[in-house]
Design a protein around this motif. Structure first.
Motif: not given
Length: 589
Positions: A526-529, A533-541, A558-561
């Motif tokens: 999706a991001a390459a298109m 994109v809202w990406l959910l990331l763990p504490f250690s990404p 892209m937006r990182l959460f």
């Protein structure tokens, strides 16, 4: 034999039985010096050196003993032990085979022969050898333990566990069997039981550094990070040169995002073992996730020497590209690791084409359709297809090193992948108009090594679903519990039966207004298109999501959460819930 010789042998033997092995070795050496062909004295001289781990001295004594007492199976068996210690596997195996010719019911020789076969990577043959030892001696704890290890080598984990349990039934204080049993329980994903097994090993042997280290591994897996750190520290205190424990601790520190400490711990490991691939790879990840790419990329090349990736090394007659001029050259870029990696790094084909290269791109077969129109690619190939001639090659994730890529010089990425126009039109008609369309992905492949950190149960993920919006599943596979929870949601469209390829997924993504996803290949697609994109990331990404920012240098939309602490998704989902409200109001205006 004279009485003096008999008495001298008895005196040397007495020293040996009293545990005065070094003195016994000298005494037997004196007997051999006086009588060089004395096979029994040579045998015992070799046994003493073997117990003292003086293998270079033990070998000639035992070889001479085998020459002068060729019918003694114990001599050949002990010779096998020394040859194994010297890593002369074939000769060791031959020594055990000779011992077993002389004594077919020699259980210890069968078991030790199994050890050599394991060293040689011949797991099935090792299983058979241990089983033969148990035919000879059914309650032989060491053979049962070896059988458990060999069954693990061939991934017969349930049988491995049964063998360890049988060994412990025979020898309840067998600490190493408890430790190895814990390893098997880890492979069976029975993690709390693995912890109990390690802790039993430590009750029996509190100085067991390996068990402390492995205990740290499962404590980390259970999310008990501080306890894991304590366990690793204990292992390292017992054995300050225990490189594996140091690397494991460095990995834990990285996952706790204590990055300076992780860098220092990896440095300590490399001071002991400069070629330790795990420490190099850990350093790479620490630097890359910190944004220090110039430091990180060289260490990242050590990935090919790690246990996980060493089997994926590609060898070509042509050299690997190191950044030299490409004008007039044909270069093969070849995919590695996961589909998401390929979708992220295939962008470099266009950069290399701009440098005058003819770019051949070899990728995983499922990506052929979606990459068909990728700019800069002269020929797109499926992995395993016959390759045309080329001058240079480069794994996709080694291209940044060859380019000298840093955060400062990473070119901004416009949309470099597109969905098929007709398929996109059909999907837009299918999903309908008039509402904000949110594509969602909450879980990835269960077999992914970090899936327990990145995937979210649907029952929890649905907290972010905001009334008035319509949600569309972009993933094809569901856990049974997720499928059941999905059935109760009328505002979530499930399209898995119509998603036959990445091209189908790309067309569905094109019909979305925004994509909310955990860290999977669909997010990269999706991001390459160019899709938000809202990406959910763990504490250690993962290392590509540079810390200290809520955007990505790789994808401009892209937006990182990010989790604020390990395992805590609720605050992240609440942030997305609020952000979706703002996004919907913007879309409506």
């Amino acid at each position: 034999m004279t009485q003096v010789a008999t008495d001298s042998f008895a005196a040397a033997w007495s020293l040996y039985t009293q545990g005065r092995v070094s003195q016994a070795a000298q005494a037997f050496a004196q007997l051999v010096q006086a009588r060089p062909a004395w096979g029994e004295a040579l045998h015992m001289q070799g046994v003493c050196h073997l117990q003292l781990k003086q293998h270079a001295q033990a070998l000639p004594a035992l070889q001479a003993a085998a020459q002068y007492t060729p019918q003694d199976p114990s001599v050949h068996s002990n010779l096998g032990l020394v040859l194994r210690a010297l890593k002369r596997w074939d000769e060791s195996l031959a020594a055990y085979d000779r011992a077993l010719q002389l004594k077919p019911d020699f259980a210890q020789a069968w078991a030790n022969r199994g050890n050599v076969l394991r060293d040689m990577g011949r797991g099935d043959a090792a299983v058979a050898s241990y089983q033969q030892a148990l035919v000879c001696q059914p309650h032989y704890a060491q053979a049962l333990h070896g059988l458990g290890l060999a069954l693990g080598d061939v991934r017969r984990w349930s049988e491995s566990l049964a063998a360890f349990d049988a060994a412990l039934l025979q020898q309840p204080d067998y600490a190493v069997a408890y430790m190895d049993r814990g390893n098997t329980l880890r492979e069976l994903e029975r993690v709390p039981e693995a912890l109990q097994s390690y802790e039993r090993a430590l009750q029996l042997n509190p100085q067991y550094a390996q068990a402390w280290s492995n205990r740290g591994v499962v404590l980390k897996r259970l999310g008990r990070m501080a306890d894991a750190a304590t366990s690793y520290e204990r292992a390292i205190a017992i054995d300050p040169s225990f490189v594996d424990a140091i690397v494991n601790y460095a990995t834990l520190l990285k996952d706790m995002m204590r990055l300076p400490s992780a860098v220092a711990m990896n440095g300590r490991a490399l001071a002991l073992d400069p070629d330790n691939s795990g420490a190099h790879l850990n350093l790479a990840i620490c630097h890359l996730v910190s944004g220090d790419w110039a430091l990180g990329w060289p260490h990242y090349e050590w990935r090919w020497k790690t246990e996980q990736l060493k089997d994926g090394v590609r060898t070509f007659a042509q050299p690997q590209w190191q950044g030299e001029p490409l004008e007039g050259k044909t270069i093969l870029l070849h995919a590695e690791q996961g589909l998401g990696d390929t979708l992220q790094f295939c962008r470099f084909a266009q950069m290399l084409a701009a440098r005058g290269a003819k770019v051949l791109l070899e990728v995983q077969a499922p990506l052929l359709g979606v990459l068909a129109q990728l700019p800069g690619v002269h020929a797109l190939l499926a992995r395993g297809q016959v390759l045309p001639p080329f001058d240079l090659h480069c794994p996709l994730l080694s291209v940044p090193l060859a380019l000298g890529l840093t955060l400062a010089n990473l070119p901004p990425a416009s949309a470099y992948l597109q969905a098929d126009v007709e398929a996109s039109r059909a999907w837009r008609h299918q999903v309908g108009q008039g509402e904000v369309r949110v594509g969602v992905v909450w879980s990835g492949r269960p077999e992914h090594k970090n899936d327990h950190n990145r995937s979210i149960p649907f029952e929890e993920f649905q907290r972010m679903f905001r009334p008035g919006l319509h949600f569309h599943c972009l993933q094809k596979e569901f856990r049974p519990a997720d499928r059941q929870a999905l059935a109760s949601r009328s505002d979530v469209a499930v399209w898995d039966s119509l998603l036959h390829s990445f091209s189908d997924t790309a067309a569905l993504i094109d019909a979305m207004d925004v994509v909310v996803s955990v860290d999977t290949s669909v997010a990269h697609l999706a991001a390459a298109m160019g899709k938000p994109v809202w990406l959910l990331l763990p504490f250690s990404p993962d290392w590509r999501w540079v810390i200290g920012r809520d955007d990505s240098p790789w994808y401009p939309h892209m937006r990182l959460f990010r989790q604020a602490s390990t395992g805590q998704w609720a605050p992240v989902l609440e942030q997305i819930y609020q952000a979706l409200g703002q996004f919907a109001r913007l879309e409506e205006t």
